[in-house]
Motif scaffolding. Sequence first.
Motif, PDB file in Angstrom:
ATOM      1  N   HIS A 123     -69.078 -68.206  39.762  1.00  0.00           N
ATOM      2  CA  HIS A 123     -68.474 -66.918  40.071  1.00  0.00           C
ATOM      3  C   HIS A 123     -67.522 -67.049  41.253  1.00  0.00           C
ATOM      4  O   HIS A 123     -67.798 -67.763  42.221  1.00  0.00           O
ATOM      5  CB  HIS A 123     -69.577 -65.905  40.402  1.00  0.00           C
ATOM      6  CG  HIS A 123     -69.064 -64.593  40.885  1.00  0.00           C
ATOM      7  ND1 HIS A 123     -68.231 -63.795  40.130  1.00  0.00           N
ATOM      8  CD2 HIS A 123     -69.247 -63.932  42.059  1.00  0.00           C
ATOM      9  CE1 HIS A 123     -67.931 -62.700  40.809  1.00  0.00           C
ATOM     10  NE2 HIS A 123     -68.527 -62.767  41.980  1.00  0.00           N
ATOM     11  N   GLY A 124     -66.392 -66.344  41.181  1.00  0.00           N
ATOM     12  CA  GLY A 124     -65.434 -66.311  42.286  1.00  0.00           C
ATOM     13  C   GLY A 124     -64.886 -64.908  42.448  1.00  0.00           C
ATOM     14  O   GLY A 124     -64.960 -64.095  41.526  1.00  0.00           O
ATOM     15  N   ILE A 125     -64.343 -64.613  43.621  1.00  0.00           N
ATOM     16  CA  ILE A 125     -63.781 -63.292  43.880  1.00  0.00           C
ATOM     17  C   ILE A 125     -62.265 -63.390  44.016  1.00  0.00           C
ATOM     18  O   ILE A 125     -61.715 -64.474  44.208  1.00  0.00           O
ATOM     19  CB  ILE A 125     -64.386 -62.652  45.151  1.00  0.00           C
ATOM     20  CG1 ILE A 125     -64.075 -63.506  46.390  1.00  0.00           C
ATOM     21  CG2 ILE A 125     -65.877 -62.457  44.990  1.00  0.00           C
ATOM     22  CD1 ILE A 125     -64.558 -62.873  47.680  1.00  0.00           C
ATOM     23  N   CYS A 126     -61.607 -62.251  43.908  1.00  0.00           N
ATOM     24  CA  CYS A 126     -60.146 -62.195  43.973  1.00  0.00           C
ATOM     25  C   CYS A 126     -59.681 -62.375  45.412  1.00  0.00           C
ATOM     26  O   CYS A 126     -60.048 -61.598  46.303  1.00  0.00           O
ATOM     27  CB  CYS A 126     -59.661 -60.860  43.413  1.00  0.00           C
ATOM     28  SG  CYS A 126     -57.874 -60.614  43.539  1.00  0.00           S
ATOM     29  N   LEU A 127     -58.870 -63.382  45.651  1.00  0.00           N
ATOM     30  CA  LEU A 127     -58.376 -63.658  46.993  1.00  0.00           C
ATOM     31  C   LEU A 127     -57.428 -62.566  47.476  1.00  0.00           C
ATOM     32  O   LEU A 127     -57.371 -62.264  48.674  1.00  0.00           O
ATOM     33  CB  LEU A 127     -57.674 -65.020  47.017  1.00  0.00           C
ATOM     34  CG  LEU A 127     -57.234 -65.544  48.382  1.00  0.00           C
ATOM     35  CD1 LEU A 127     -58.425 -65.663  49.320  1.00  0.00           C
ATOM     36  CD2 LEU A 127     -56.538 -66.899  48.231  1.00  0.00           C
ATOM     37  N   ASP A 181     -69.801 -66.043  51.101  1.00  0.00           N
ATOM     38  CA  ASP A 181     -69.985 -67.433  50.696  1.00  0.00           C
ATOM     39  C   ASP A 181     -68.629 -68.080  50.431  1.00  0.00           C
ATOM     40  O   ASP A 181     -67.821 -67.561  49.671  1.00  0.00           O
ATOM     41  CB  ASP A 181     -70.849 -67.488  49.427  1.00  0.00           C
ATOM     42  CG  ASP A 181     -71.334 -68.897  49.114  1.00  0.00           C
ATOM     43  OD1 ASP A 181     -70.715 -69.864  49.598  1.00  0.00           O
ATOM     44  OD2 ASP A 181     -72.331 -69.021  48.385  1.00  0.00           O
ATOM     45  N   ARG A 182     -68.382 -69.206  51.070  1.00  0.00           N
ATOM     46  CA  ARG A 182     -67.096 -69.885  50.927  1.00  0.00           C
ATOM     47  C   ARG A 182     -66.831 -70.313  49.491  1.00  0.00           C
ATOM     48  O   ARG A 182     -65.674 -70.463  49.078  1.00  0.00           O
ATOM     49  CB  ARG A 182     -67.037 -71.109  51.849  1.00  0.00           C
ATOM     50  CG  ARG A 182     -67.130 -70.763  53.335  1.00  0.00           C
ATOM     51  CD  ARG A 182     -67.067 -72.015  54.181  1.00  0.00           C
ATOM     52  NE  ARG A 182     -67.279 -71.711  55.598  1.00  0.00           N
ATOM     53  CZ  ARG A 182     -67.275 -72.607  56.572  1.00  0.00           C
ATOM     54  NH1 ARG A 182     -67.057 -73.880  56.267  1.00  0.00           N
ATOM     55  NH2 ARG A 182     -67.490 -72.257  57.821  1.00  0.00           N
ATOM     56  N   LYS A 183     -67.880 -70.524  48.716  1.00  0.00           N
ATOM     57  CA  LYS A 183     -67.714 -70.932  47.325  1.00  0.00           C
ATOM     58  C   LYS A 183     -67.028 -69.857  46.492  1.00  0.00           C
ATOM     59  O   LYS A 183     -66.468 -70.150  45.441  1.00  0.00           O
ATOM     60  CB  LYS A 183     -69.074 -71.254  46.711  1.00  0.00           C
ATOM     61  CG  LYS A 183     -69.803 -72.410  47.374  1.00  0.00           C
ATOM     62  CD  LYS A 183     -71.184 -72.586  46.765  1.00  0.00           C
ATOM     63  CE  LYS A 183     -71.955 -73.698  47.480  1.00  0.00           C
ATOM     64  NZ  LYS A 183     -73.329 -73.851  46.927  1.00  0.00           N
ATOM     65  N   LEU A 184     -67.079 -68.605  46.982  1.00  0.00           N
ATOM     66  CA  LEU A 184     -66.540 -67.499  46.207  1.00  0.00           C
ATOM     67  C   LEU A 184     -65.034 -67.331  46.375  1.00  0.00           C
ATOM     68  O   LEU A 184     -64.371 -66.823  45.467  1.00  0.00           O
ATOM     69  CB  LEU A 184     -67.242 -66.192  46.590  1.00  0.00           C
ATOM     70  CG  LEU A 184     -68.752 -66.109  46.324  1.00  0.00           C
ATOM     71  CD1 LEU A 184     -69.288 -64.774  46.800  1.00  0.00           C
ATOM     72  CD2 LEU A 184     -69.042 -66.297  44.839  1.00  0.00           C
ATOM     73  N   TRP A 185     -64.486 -67.709  47.541  1.00  0.00           N
ATOM     74  CA  TRP A 185     -63.092 -67.365  47.803  1.00  0.00           C
ATOM     75  C   TRP A 185     -62.202 -68.539  48.193  1.00  0.00           C
ATOM     76  O   TRP A 185     -61.012 -68.345  48.439  1.00  0.00           O
ATOM     77  CB  TRP A 185     -62.998 -66.284  48.878  1.00  0.00           C
ATOM     78  CG  TRP A 185     -63.476 -66.686  50.258  1.00  0.00           C
ATOM     79  CD1 TRP A 185     -64.756 -66.738  50.706  1.00  0.00           C
ATOM     80  CD2 TRP A 185     -62.654 -67.084  51.358  1.00  0.00           C
ATOM     81  NE1 TRP A 185     -64.791 -67.139  52.021  1.00  0.00           N
ATOM     82  CE2 TRP A 185     -63.517 -67.350  52.444  1.00  0.00           C
ATOM     83  CE3 TRP A 185     -61.282 -67.225  51.543  1.00  0.00           C
ATOM     84  CZ2 TRP A 185     -63.064 -67.760  53.698  1.00  0.00           C
ATOM     85  CZ3 TRP A 185     -60.816 -67.632  52.785  1.00  0.00           C
ATOM     86  CH2 TRP A 185     -61.703 -67.889  53.848  1.00  0.00           C
ATOM     87  N   HIS A 189     -64.099 -75.227  48.436  1.00  0.00           N
ATOM     88  CA  HIS A 189     -65.548 -75.187  48.313  1.00  0.00           C
ATOM     89  C   HIS A 189     -66.031 -74.701  46.946  1.00  0.00           C
ATOM     90  O   HIS A 189     -67.239 -74.699  46.694  1.00  0.00           O
ATOM     91  CB  HIS A 189     -66.142 -74.284  49.402  1.00  0.00           C
ATOM     92  CG  HIS A 189     -65.991 -74.834  50.796  1.00  0.00           C
ATOM     93  ND1 HIS A 189     -64.802 -74.796  51.485  1.00  0.00           N
ATOM     94  CD2 HIS A 189     -66.887 -75.448  51.611  1.00  0.00           C
ATOM     95  CE1 HIS A 189     -64.969 -75.346  52.686  1.00  0.00           C
ATOM     96  NE2 HIS A 189     -66.214 -75.751  52.777  1.00  0.00           N
ATOM     97  N   PHE A 190     -65.110 -74.269  46.086  1.00  0.00           N
ATOM     98  CA  PHE A 190     -65.512 -73.783  44.773  1.00  0.00           C
ATOM     99  C   PHE A 190     -66.139 -74.915  43.971  1.00  0.00           C
ATOM    100  O   PHE A 190     -65.605 -76.020  43.905  1.00  0.00           O
ATOM    101  CB  PHE A 190     -64.293 -73.213  44.035  1.00  0.00           C
ATOM    102  CG  PHE A 190     -64.644 -72.480  42.770  1.00  0.00           C
ATOM    103  CD1 PHE A 190     -65.294 -71.256  42.817  1.00  0.00           C
ATOM    104  CD2 PHE A 190     -64.324 -73.019  41.530  1.00  0.00           C
ATOM    105  CE1 PHE A 190     -65.613 -70.575  41.650  1.00  0.00           C
ATOM    106  CE2 PHE A 190     -64.633 -72.342  40.358  1.00  0.00           C
ATOM    107  CZ  PHE A 190     -65.281 -71.122  40.418  1.00  0.00           C
ATOM    108  N   GLU A 191     -67.274 -74.664  43.328  1.00  0.00           N
ATOM    109  CA  GLU A 191     -68.041 -75.717  42.674  1.00  0.00           C
ATOM    110  C   GLU A 191     -67.444 -76.152  41.334  1.00  0.00           C
ATOM    111  O   GLU A 191     -67.702 -77.257  40.874  1.00  0.00           O
ATOM    112  CB  GLU A 191     -69.483 -75.255  42.468  1.00  0.00           C
ATOM    113  CG  GLU A 191     -70.219 -75.045  43.794  1.00  0.00           C
ATOM    114  CD  GLU A 191     -71.645 -74.576  43.575  1.00  0.00           C
ATOM    115  OE1 GLU A 191     -71.908 -73.978  42.520  1.00  0.00           O
ATOM    116  OE2 GLU A 191     -72.481 -74.798  44.466  1.00  0.00           O
TER     117      GLU A 191
END
Length: 330
Positions: A123-127, A181-185, A189-191
């Motif tokens: 899952h990621g969020i809109c920058l 969480d840095r993975k989100l934005w 760091h995105f997995e």
Amino acid sequence: MSIYALAKYFYVLKYANPGTITDIKTELDKEGKTRFKYAFMSLKACIDGWKHLRKVLVVDGTHMFGKYKGVLLSASGQDADYRAFPIAFAVVDSENSDSWKWFFERCAAIFAAKDRWYPRAHHGICLEHLKRNVGEKYKGLQHNDMVPSAGEAFKVAEFEKLYELIKLTDWRCWNYLEKIDRKLWTHSHFEGKRYNLMTSNIAESLNHALLPARDSPIVALMEFIRRMLTRWFESRRCKIKYHVKDTWSETVKGIILPVPNPEDIHIPADILKLQLFPPMTKRTKGRPDIKTKLSAGEVPEGPRKKKKANKCSRCYKEGHKKTTCREPVP
């Protein structure tokens, strides 16, 4: 055509386009009437085409302006030509955990939904929305450039350098980002792979294209979507035929056919007998605002109008009004 004809419309839609997925969720009121709650639609041509898209799914919700309150949910991807590719739609009462859960469960028949059906998805969020929120909370600094630069950095070392600069510039902004969480934005760091899709702009573009029909009854809205996608697919097939490699043709290979007249085909008795009533919730009185509501920090298009200063009707000077005027009058 209104909610009363929704079940019949979905039947003839699937009759003309086999493999299309539709669903209707209902609830009983105190009088025992069957009332509409949710509706889902995904055309077979879209189901077949999504396999050839970038492996990033953008989900979003936008408010409808009709007689009853409601939200249009959508799931979209991006094709090889960087254009929005709608996959599924749903009309729900509001954006909440129950409606999103129902939407993703319906999508499970198309693609494996997050966590339960597709554990390798991330899952990621809109920058862009994060940038607007930061700009609204912490004005007057360089956050509008620093935050997206940090989010788009590919290397961890590059991110840490920009992130430390944010901390030195404004500790409050840095502390706000620390809670996310840095993975989100962040790219670094995105997995998984974001395929350079750091924003939900394709969903915003789709919402804008659907604006003329977002005040329509639900059957008219679904038919508007079907016709719009028919035009999009045909236009893209023509472009692929003359300008693009043939390997892209699988994305829009599917044909979307028009719905036939219900009187010309046999419809099961259980669908004809279904009495589906509108939802209990109604929109409040007054003219609905069809203009797009801006997100936090979003700048409206065009020049801003200057606000006129108050002018006193007693002394005719600016800066106050008659009830607070203390100027001597000759």
